[in-house]
Design a protein around this motif. Structure first.
Motif, short mmCIF file in Angstrom:
data_model
loop_
_atom_site.label_atom_id
_atom_site.label_comp_id
_atom_site.label_asym_id
_atom_site.label_seq_id
_atom_site.Cartn_x
_atom_site.Cartn_y
_atom_site.Cartn_z
N ALA A 90 73.94 107.93 48.47
CA ALA A 90 74.56 106.86 49.26
C ALA A 90 76.03 106.74 48.90
N TYR A 91 76.36 106.83 47.62
CA TYR A 91 77.75 106.68 47.20
C TYR A 91 78.61 107.86 47.66
N ALA A 92 78.05 109.05 47.61
CA ALA A 92 78.78 110.21 48.14
C ALA A 92 79.02 110.03 49.63
N GLY A 93 78.03 109.50 50.34
CA GLY A 93 78.19 109.25 51.76
C GLY A 93 79.23 108.18 52.04
N SER A 94 79.30 107.15 51.22
CA SER A 94 80.29 106.10 51.40
C SER A 94 81.70 106.62 51.21
N VAL A 95 81.89 107.50 50.23
CA VAL A 95 83.22 108.10 50.04
C VAL A 95 83.59 108.94 51.25
N ALA A 96 82.66 109.76 51.73
CA ALA A 96 82.94 110.61 52.89
C ALA A 96 83.26 109.76 54.12
N LEU A 97 82.53 108.67 54.31
CA LEU A 97 82.75 107.80 55.46
C LEU A 97 84.13 107.14 55.40
N ALA A 98 84.51 106.64 54.23
CA ALA A 98 85.81 105.99 54.08
C ALA A 98 86.95 106.98 54.27
N GLN A 99 86.78 108.18 53.75
CA GLN A 99 87.83 109.19 53.92
C GLN A 99 88.00 109.56 55.39
N LYS A 100 86.89 109.71 56.10
CA LYS A 100 86.95 110.01 57.53
C LYS A 100 87.57 108.84 58.30
N ALA A 101 87.17 107.61 57.96
CA ALA A 101 87.72 106.43 58.63
C ALA A 101 89.21 106.32 58.39
N GLU A 102 89.66 106.64 57.20
CA GLU A 102 91.09 106.63 56.89
C GLU A 102 91.84 107.65 57.75
N ASP A 103 91.29 108.84 57.86
CA ASP A 103 91.93 109.89 58.68
C ASP A 103 91.99 109.49 60.16
N LEU A 104 90.98 108.75 60.63
CA LEU A 104 90.90 108.39 62.05
C LEU A 104 91.68 107.13 62.39
N GLY A 105 92.15 106.39 61.40
CA GLY A 105 92.97 105.22 61.66
C GLY A 105 92.25 103.90 61.71
N TYR A 106 91.00 103.83 61.23
CA TYR A 106 90.32 102.54 61.15
C TYR A 106 91.07 101.61 60.19
N LEU A 107 90.99 100.31 60.45
CA LEU A 107 91.74 99.34 59.66
C LEU A 107 91.18 99.18 58.25
N ARG A 108 89.85 99.05 58.14
CA ARG A 108 89.25 98.77 56.84
C ARG A 108 87.79 99.19 56.82
N VAL A 109 87.26 99.31 55.61
CA VAL A 109 85.82 99.50 55.39
C VAL A 109 85.38 98.43 54.41
N TRP A 110 84.30 97.74 54.75
CA TRP A 110 83.75 96.70 53.88
C TRP A 110 82.34 97.08 53.43
N TYR A 111 81.92 96.46 52.33
CA TYR A 111 80.60 96.67 51.75
C TYR A 111 79.99 95.30 51.45
N ALA A 112 78.68 95.18 51.65
CA ALA A 112 78.02 93.88 51.51
C ALA A 112 77.15 93.83 50.26
N GLU A 113 77.09 92.63 49.68
CA GLU A 113 76.24 92.41 48.51
C GLU A 113 74.80 92.15 48.96
N HIS A 114 73.91 93.06 48.60
CA HIS A 114 72.48 92.88 48.84
C HIS A 114 71.74 93.18 47.53
N HIS A 115 70.62 92.54 47.34
CA HIS A 115 69.83 92.76 46.13
C HIS A 115 68.37 93.02 46.49
N ASN A 116 67.78 93.94 45.73
CA ASN A 116 66.34 94.24 45.85
C ASN A 116 65.97 94.72 47.24
N ILE A 117 66.86 95.49 47.86
CA ILE A 117 66.55 96.15 49.13
C ILE A 117 66.61 97.65 48.87
N PRO A 118 65.48 98.34 48.89
CA PRO A 118 65.43 99.72 48.45
C PRO A 118 66.33 100.68 49.21
#
Length: 334
Positions: A28-56
């Motif tokens: 998941a973390y490798a995917g998040s890095v890849a997604l943010a890097q792609k979003a940066e290249d494409l010009g998206y404004l921001r990427v956010w992450y949400a706090e969740h607990h005990n969700i597999p």
């Protein structure tokens, strides 16, 4: 190459840091890095992450740590919490965490705040949090704002780092409470219409009507969440939507039970399943042109200044393709 679109809103991404079925959080973390890097290249404004607990299936529980990791692997794109569930934390601790992030990555860090626990009641007890903590949310927001500003509201207590960083705050919610609070404090408002759509239009109306300018913001600013499943064919996008709805049946109704696809489909046709389907009421699904048309329609419904797109396809590659297709038909506004 992106083309100019007619949508007046900024485009951003909420990344759920999804753990693949049978996979590990590290994927998941490798995917998040890849997604943010792609979003940066494409010009998206921001990427956010949400706090969740005990969700597999969601790996963003330690939200500030994930932001730091992604920030170290990107250069320009804004990153932040969408959001931190403030009743779970002391405001001083969050000020220190996000003050540190802002010091390490100046001008790139956002702090969205919610008052829900981000989990169920059993997990809330494991977090050592009283359900009544949510009642303190308005005062906790003000205390946190003081720590990140130039003058603390608690005499003799400063956030180090944090003081003077002025990390921008956003109030997040899915009800009129958050809309009223954001309006009163003069803060941007983010509505969780990607999973709790019912009060979207009323909440935005209340927020815009009652907004009071503040030092952070002189006019109302609305962010609205939207599920996006953009794919190369309509059939592929439709199959992804079915997969998402099945996954939500398992997450919402199926804890402790291994649902087959057939069982999940049966639940989706029941009364309880209709509530799960309603979670994806606002969803742009299809090929690029269909997704563009829906996004523009959604902006009008939500009166949104920014659309926080949630690309929930089952695989990292499908999510990367979804953000690429969306950017190809609606040029993100920098």
């Amino acid at each position: 190459m992106s083309i100019e679109g007619t949508m007046p809103a900024h485009l951003s991404i909420l990344d759920l840091a999804l753990i693949p079925a049978g996979g590990a959080a590290s994927e998941a973390y490798a995917g998040s890095v890849a997604l943010a890097q792609k979003a940066e290249d494409l010009g998206y404004l921001r990427v956010w992450y949400a706090e969740h607990h005990n969700i597999p299936s969601i790996a963003s529980s330690a939200t500030s740590v994930l932001i730091a990791h992604v920030a170290a692997h990107t250069k320009r794109i804004r990153l932040g919490a969408g959001g931190i569930m403030l009743p779970n934390h002391a405001p001083l601790v969050i000020a220190e965490q996000f003050g540190m992030l802002a010091t390490l990555h100046p001008g790139r860090i956002d702090l969205g705040l919610g008052r829900a626990p981000g989990t169920d009641q059993i997990t809330l007890r494991a977090l050592r949090i009283s359900p009544g903590e949510a009642d303190n949310f308005p005062s906790d927001v003000l205390e946190l704002q003081g720590y990140l500003g130039d003058e603390t509201r608690i005499a003799g207590v400063d956030a180090t780092p944090g003081k003077g960083t002025h990390v921008p705050l956003y109030i997040l919610g899915s009800s009129l409470f958050g809309a009223q609070l954001a309006a009163r404090l003069g803060l941007p408002y983010g509505f969780a219409s990607h999973f709790a759509p019912d009060a979207l239009e009323e909440a935005v109306h209340v927020y815009r009507r009652d907004f009071r300018p503040s030092a952070q913001l002189d006019a109302p600013y609305v962010i609205a969440g939207l599920n996006v499943l953009a794919a190369d064919t309509g059939g592929e996008a439709g199959a992804q939507l079915v997969s998402v709805q099945r996954a939500r049946v398992r997450a919402v109704l199926g804890r402790g039970h291994s649902w087959t696809d057939q069982e999940a489909d049966a639940v989706l046709e029941s009364r309880a399943g209709l509530a799960v389907k309603n979670m994806t009421r606002y969803a742009a699904v299809g090929v690029a042109s269909e997704v563009r048309a829906y996004v523009e329609h959604f902006v009008q419904i939500a009166r949104a200044d920014e659309v926080m797109t949630v690309h929930v396809a089952p695989t990292v590659q499908a999510r990367l393709r979804s953000i690429e297709l969306l950017a190809s038909v609606i040029a993100p506004v920098p």
